[in-house]
Design a protein around this motif. Structure first.
Motif, PDB file in Angstrom:
ATOM      1  N   PHE A  92      -4.579  11.656 -12.597  1.00  0.00           N
ATOM      2  CA  PHE A  92      -3.899  10.870 -11.572  1.00  0.00           C
ATOM      3  C   PHE A  92      -4.130  11.435 -10.169  1.00  0.00           C
ATOM      4  CE2 PHE A  92      -0.518   9.155  -8.986  1.00  0.00           C
ATOM      5  CZ  PHE A  92      -0.437   7.846  -9.425  1.00  0.00           C
ATOM      6  N   GLU A  93      -4.184  12.740 -10.025  1.00  0.00           N
ATOM      7  CA  GLU A  93      -4.365  13.334  -8.698  1.00  0.00           C
ATOM      8  C   GLU A  93      -5.688  12.901  -8.079  1.00  0.00           C
ATOM      9  OE1 GLU A  93      -3.872  17.528  -8.701  1.00  0.00           O
ATOM     10  OE2 GLU A  93      -1.738  17.446  -9.239  1.00  0.00           O
ATOM     11  N   GLN A  94      -6.748  12.845  -8.900  1.00  0.00           N
ATOM     12  CA  GLN A  94      -8.044  12.395  -8.385  1.00  0.00           C
ATOM     13  C   GLN A  94      -8.000  10.909  -8.054  1.00  0.00           C
ATOM     14  OE1 GLN A  94     -10.742  14.499  -7.716  1.00  0.00           O
ATOM     15  NE2 GLN A  94     -11.291  12.652  -6.573  1.00  0.00           N
ATOM     16  N   PHE A  95      -7.324  10.136  -8.906  1.00  0.00           N
ATOM     17  CA  PHE A  95      -7.133   8.704  -8.652  1.00  0.00           C
ATOM     18  C   PHE A  95      -6.421   8.499  -7.308  1.00  0.00           C
ATOM     19  CE2 PHE A  95      -4.076   5.131  -8.944  1.00  0.00           C
ATOM     20  CZ  PHE A  95      -4.964   4.072  -9.031  1.00  0.00           C
ATOM     21  N   GLU A  96      -5.371   9.266  -7.073  1.00  0.00           N
ATOM     22  CA  GLU A  96      -4.614   9.151  -5.819  1.00  0.00           C
ATOM     23  C   GLU A  96      -5.483   9.484  -4.613  1.00  0.00           C
ATOM     24  OE1 GLU A  96      -0.503  10.895  -3.790  1.00  0.00           O
ATOM     25  OE2 GLU A  96      -1.249  11.760  -5.661  1.00  0.00           O
ATOM     26  N   GLU A  97      -6.220  10.571  -4.702  1.00  0.00           N
ATOM     27  CA  GLU A  97      -7.060  11.001  -3.589  1.00  0.00           C
ATOM     28  C   GLU A  97      -8.131   9.967  -3.272  1.00  0.00           C
ATOM     29  OE1 GLU A  97      -8.056  13.459  -0.497  1.00  0.00           O
ATOM     30  OE2 GLU A  97      -6.344  13.631  -1.858  1.00  0.00           O
ATOM     31  N   ASP A  98      -8.773   9.431  -4.306  1.00  0.00           N
ATOM     32  CA  ASP A  98      -9.826   8.436  -4.096  1.00  0.00           C
ATOM     33  C   ASP A  98      -9.260   7.143  -3.519  1.00  0.00           C
ATOM     34  OD1 ASP A  98     -11.649  10.250  -5.026  1.00  0.00           O
ATOM     35  OD2 ASP A  98     -11.805   9.372  -7.036  1.00  0.00           O
ATOM     36  N   CYS A  99      -8.061   6.769  -3.931  1.00  0.00           N
ATOM     37  CA  CYS A  99      -7.401   5.575  -3.377  1.00  0.00           C
ATOM     38  C   CYS A  99      -7.191   5.731  -1.882  1.00  0.00           C
ATOM     39  CB  CYS A  99      -6.053   5.335  -4.056  1.00  0.00           C
ATOM     40  SG  CYS A  99      -6.154   4.565  -5.685  1.00  0.00           S
ATOM     41  N   LYS A 100      -6.690   6.884  -1.465  1.00  0.00           N
ATOM     42  CA  LYS A 100      -6.360   7.105  -0.054  1.00  0.00           C
ATOM     43  C   LYS A 100      -7.598   7.190   0.827  1.00  0.00           C
ATOM     44  CE  LYS A 100      -3.580  10.665  -0.722  1.00  0.00           C
ATOM     45  NZ  LYS A 100      -2.600  11.745  -0.438  1.00  0.00           N
ATOM     46  N   ASN A 101      -8.757   7.487   0.217  1.00  0.00           N
ATOM     47  CA  ASN A 101     -10.006   7.589   0.977  1.00  0.00           C
ATOM     48  C   ASN A 101     -10.810   6.293   0.969  1.00  0.00           C
ATOM     49  OD1 ASN A 101      -9.692  10.277   1.808  1.00  0.00           O
ATOM     50  ND2 ASN A 101     -10.450  11.045  -0.143  1.00  0.00           N
ATOM     51  N   ASN A 102     -10.255   5.239   0.384  1.00  0.00           N
ATOM     52  CA  ASN A 102     -10.952   3.957   0.308  1.00  0.00           C
ATOM     53  C   ASN A 102     -10.151   2.917   1.098  1.00  0.00           C
ATOM     54  OD1 ASN A 102     -11.637   1.245  -0.758  1.00  0.00           O
ATOM     55  ND2 ASN A 102     -12.942   2.358  -2.188  1.00  0.00           N
ATOM     56  N   GLY A 103     -10.708   2.465   2.219  1.00  0.00           N
ATOM     57  CA  GLY A 103      -9.991   1.548   3.094  1.00  0.00           C
ATOM     58  C   GLY A 103      -9.572   0.256   2.423  1.00  0.00           C
ATOM     59  N   ARG A 104     -10.444  -0.311   1.611  1.00  0.00           N
ATOM     60  CA  ARG A 104     -10.110  -1.576   0.941  1.00  0.00           C
ATOM     61  C   ARG A 104      -8.956  -1.372  -0.043  1.00  0.00           C
ATOM     62  NH1 ARG A 104     -13.997  -5.323  -2.952  1.00  0.00           N
ATOM     63  NH2 ARG A 104     -12.565  -7.090  -3.114  1.00  0.00           N
ATOM     64  N   ILE A 105      -8.982  -0.264  -0.763  1.00  0.00           N
ATOM     65  CA  ILE A 105      -7.933   0.013  -1.745  1.00  0.00           C
ATOM     66  C   ILE A 105      -6.591   0.252  -1.057  1.00  0.00           C
ATOM     67  CG2 ILE A 105      -7.161   1.595  -3.544  1.00  0.00           C
ATOM     68  CD1 ILE A 105      -9.459  -0.204  -4.414  1.00  0.00           C
ATOM     69  N   THR A 106      -6.585   0.989   0.066  1.00  0.00           N
ATOM     70  CA  THR A 106      -5.313   1.230   0.756  1.00  0.00           C
ATOM     71  C   THR A 106      -4.708  -0.076   1.251  1.00  0.00           C
ATOM     72  OG1 THR A 106      -6.439   1.684   2.870  1.00  0.00           O
ATOM     73  CG2 THR A 106      -5.925   3.577   1.469  1.00  0.00           C
ATOM     74  N   ARG A 107      -5.552  -1.031   1.633  1.00  0.00           N
ATOM     75  CA  ARG A 107      -5.048  -2.343   2.068  1.00  0.00           C
ATOM     76  C   ARG A 107      -4.412  -3.093   0.892  1.00  0.00           C
ATOM     77  NH1 ARG A 107      -8.736  -0.977   5.738  1.00  0.00           N
ATOM     78  NH2 ARG A 107      -8.714  -1.956   7.803  1.00  0.00           N
ATOM     79  N   ILE A 108      -5.084  -3.055  -0.250  1.00  0.00           N
ATOM     80  CA  ILE A 108      -4.551  -3.743  -1.430  1.00  0.00           C
ATOM     81  C   ILE A 108      -3.222  -3.126  -1.856  1.00  0.00           C
ATOM     82  CG2 ILE A 108      -4.945  -4.256  -3.876  1.00  0.00           C
ATOM     83  CD1 ILE A 108      -7.955  -4.368  -3.239  1.00  0.00           C
ATOM     84  N   LEU A 109      -3.155  -1.804  -1.855  1.00  0.00           N
ATOM     85  CA  LEU A 109      -1.919  -1.126  -2.259  1.00  0.00           C
ATOM     86  C   LEU A 109      -0.795  -1.392  -1.262  1.00  0.00           C
ATOM     87  CD1 LEU A 109      -3.365   2.299  -3.492  1.00  0.00           C
ATOM     88  CD2 LEU A 109      -2.453   0.433  -4.902  1.00  0.00           C
ATOM     89  N   THR A 110      -1.151  -1.507   0.025  1.00  0.00           N
ATOM     90  CA  THR A 110      -0.141  -1.865   1.027  1.00  0.00           C
ATOM     91  C   THR A 110       0.426  -3.247   0.742  1.00  0.00           C
ATOM     92  OG1 THR A 110      -1.193  -0.503   2.735  1.00  0.00           O
ATOM     93  CG2 THR A 110       0.265  -2.248   3.491  1.00  0.00           C
ATOM     94  N   LYS A 111      -0.450  -4.181   0.404  1.00  0.00           N
ATOM     95  CA  LYS A 111       0.020  -5.527   0.068  1.00  0.00           C
ATOM     96  C   LYS A 111       0.885  -5.507  -1.193  1.00  0.00           C
ATOM     97  CE  LYS A 111      -1.548 -10.195  -1.126  1.00  0.00           C
ATOM     98  NZ  LYS A 111      -0.463 -10.844  -0.372  1.00  0.00           N
ATOM     99  N   LEU A 112       0.534  -4.635  -2.136  1.00  0.00           N
ATOM    100  CA  LEU A 112       1.295  -4.552  -3.386  1.00  0.00           C
ATOM    101  C   LEU A 112       2.753  -4.143  -3.157  1.00  0.00           C
ATOM    102  CD1 LEU A 112      -1.115  -3.046  -6.066  1.00  0.00           C
ATOM    103  CD2 LEU A 112       0.276  -5.093  -6.293  1.00  0.00           C
ATOM    104  N   LEU A 113       3.015  -3.449  -2.052  1.00  0.00           N
ATOM    105  CA  LEU A 113       4.403  -3.076  -1.755  1.00  0.00           C
ATOM    106  C   LEU A 113       5.266  -4.311  -1.516  1.00  0.00           C
ATOM    107  CD1 LEU A 113       4.239   0.084   0.542  1.00  0.00           C
ATOM    108  CD2 LEU A 113       5.039  -0.074  -1.815  1.00  0.00           C
ATOM    109  N   ASN A 114       4.611  -5.409  -1.071  1.00  0.00           N
ATOM    110  CA  ASN A 114       5.340  -6.671  -0.900  1.00  0.00           C
ATOM    111  C   ASN A 114       5.439  -7.447  -2.206  1.00  0.00           C
ATOM    112  OD1 ASN A 114       5.619  -6.215   1.890  1.00  0.00           O
ATOM    113  ND2 ASN A 114       3.581  -7.050   2.279  1.00  0.00           N
ATOM    114  N   GLU A 115       4.764  -6.934  -3.234  1.00  0.00           N
ATOM    115  CA  GLU A 115       4.839  -7.530  -4.569  1.00  0.00           C
ATOM    116  C   GLU A 115       5.410  -6.464  -5.500  1.00  0.00           C
ATOM    117  OE1 GLU A 115       0.756  -8.425  -5.306  1.00  0.00           O
ATOM    118  OE2 GLU A 115       0.594  -9.851  -3.657  1.00  0.00           O
ATOM    119  N   GLU A 116       6.522  -5.880  -5.078  1.00  0.00           N
ATOM    120  CA  GLU A 116       7.039  -4.666  -5.698  1.00  0.00           C
ATOM    121  C   GLU A 116       7.298  -4.816  -7.188  1.00  0.00           C
ATOM    122  OE1 GLU A 116      10.590  -1.711  -4.479  1.00  0.00           O
ATOM    123  OE2 GLU A 116       9.195  -2.279  -2.895  1.00  0.00           O
ATOM    124  N   ASP A 117       7.573  -6.019  -7.608  1.00  0.00           N
ATOM    125  CA  ASP A 117       7.827  -6.254  -9.031  1.00  0.00           C
ATOM    126  C   ASP A 117       6.632  -5.801  -9.872  1.00  0.00           C
ATOM    127  OD1 ASP A 117      10.033  -7.121 -10.472  1.00  0.00           O
ATOM    128  OD2 ASP A 117       8.978  -8.932 -11.091  1.00  0.00           O
TER     129      ASP A 117
END
Length: 310
Positions: free
Chosen positions: A217-242
């Motif tokens: 998971f730690e590597q998954f987290e680090e790679d997510c934060k270094n990928n601009g497209r992924i950080t945007r998707i995860l930001t949107k997911l906060l509005n789909e919290e369910d």
């Protein structure tokens, strides 16, 4: 926000007496410094006319809610100033006690990022303010390695100045608490939203971690934060919290999606439960799609598909 009403306001108000033009640059410490030179009246009117022309082509466009993932063509996005983390820092740099009035040196001109054209007016007896934001058209490369010139009386001479480009296009409009976004990417760069997306992504990742269904998971987290497209998707997911709260809850269907779409993701048993194994960066999008519940089968044709909607 009514674009036609803004156009009408610009056409009817005495803008030259009630406007300010600010040029702003972002400093390395995530703060902003703004300059507010005196504007010649003919320049004001020319800029107003250009803005009116530009907005007149946008007044009938569809309005949609701002999404970090992106926007559809020929669409104006809308959000609240509270959705923009650096809004306060930018507008504070425009305040009377902060704005620079001593002029701009050559080095600072080449570092300017955007300008803001601010207009005060009266509507229904109340004072209102509209701010038009636009990224600056830079001539830094030419001014540093070449020259600008003019032909006058059949003579070419060098212009001894650095130049700024103002074209009248508008990237974002702020009226009260509402933001109209006409250029998605420009808004993100004006307000330095990359850091905001990373911060929001960290919050989303924290919710995903609770499920304890991803190995490495730690590597998954680090790679997510270094990928601009992924950080945007995860930001949107906060509005789909369910979706975040219940991701991987029905793990049999997670395995089914992996099999149907032939995803290169390993499933293994760890202790008393099954988990998916994160191994490398090219798995990121598939992993996030599983979290977002983006894989589906159509009801009638039972065709498999992926929902990457904005």
């Amino acid at each position: 926000m009514n674009i036609q009403q803004i156009v009408t306001t610009l056409q009817t108000e005495n803008i030259s007496e009630n406007c300010r033009l600010y040029f702003t640059r972002k400093k390395n410490n995530n703060s902003y410094v703004s300059y507010s030179p005196v504007i010649e009246e003919d320049v004001v009117q020319k800029l107003v006319n250009l803005i009116i022309q530009y907005l007149s082509t946008k007044k009938d466009l569809t309005v949609s809610v701002f999404s970090p993932v992106g926007c559809y063509d020929e669409t104006i996005e809308s959000c609240n100033i509270s959705d923009i983390q650096n809004f306060k820092e930018v507008t504070e740099s425009l305040s009377e006690d902060k704005v620079e009035r001593d002029g701009i040196d050559t080095d600072s001109i080449n570092k300017l990022n955007f300008y803001c054209f601010s207009v005060n007016y009266i509507f229904n007896g109340k004072e209102k303010n509209i701010k038009f934001f636009r990224r600056i058209t830079k001539f830094k490369k030419l001014s540093s390695r070449g020259m600008f010139g003019q032909i006058k009386n059949n003579r070419f001479s060098k212009l001894e100045t650095n130049m700024l480009g103002i074209d009248g296009d508008v990237d974002a409009i702020i009226l009260g608490e509402e933001v109209a976004v006409l250029n998605h990417v420009a808004l993100e760069r004006i307000f330095s939203m990359k850091d905001q997306y990373i911060e929001k992504a960290e919050t989303a990742i924290g919710k995903i971690k609770v499920a304890q269904r991803i190995e490495n998971f730690e590597q998954f987290e680090e790679d997510c934060k270094n990928n601009g497209r992924i950080t945007r998707i995860l930001t949107k997911l906060l509005n789909e919290e369910d979706k975040l709260e219940h991701c991987f809850e029905n793990f049999e269907n997670v395995k089914k999606a992996i099999n149907i779409f032939e995803l290169d993701i390993e499933v293994k048993t760890q202790g008393n439960k099954e988990i998916i194994v994160y191994e490398r960066k090219d798995q990121l999008m598939d992993m996030v799609r599983l979290i977002r519940d983006s894989y589906y089968r159509s009801i009638i044709g039972e065709r498999p598909g992926v929902d990457d909607s904005i």
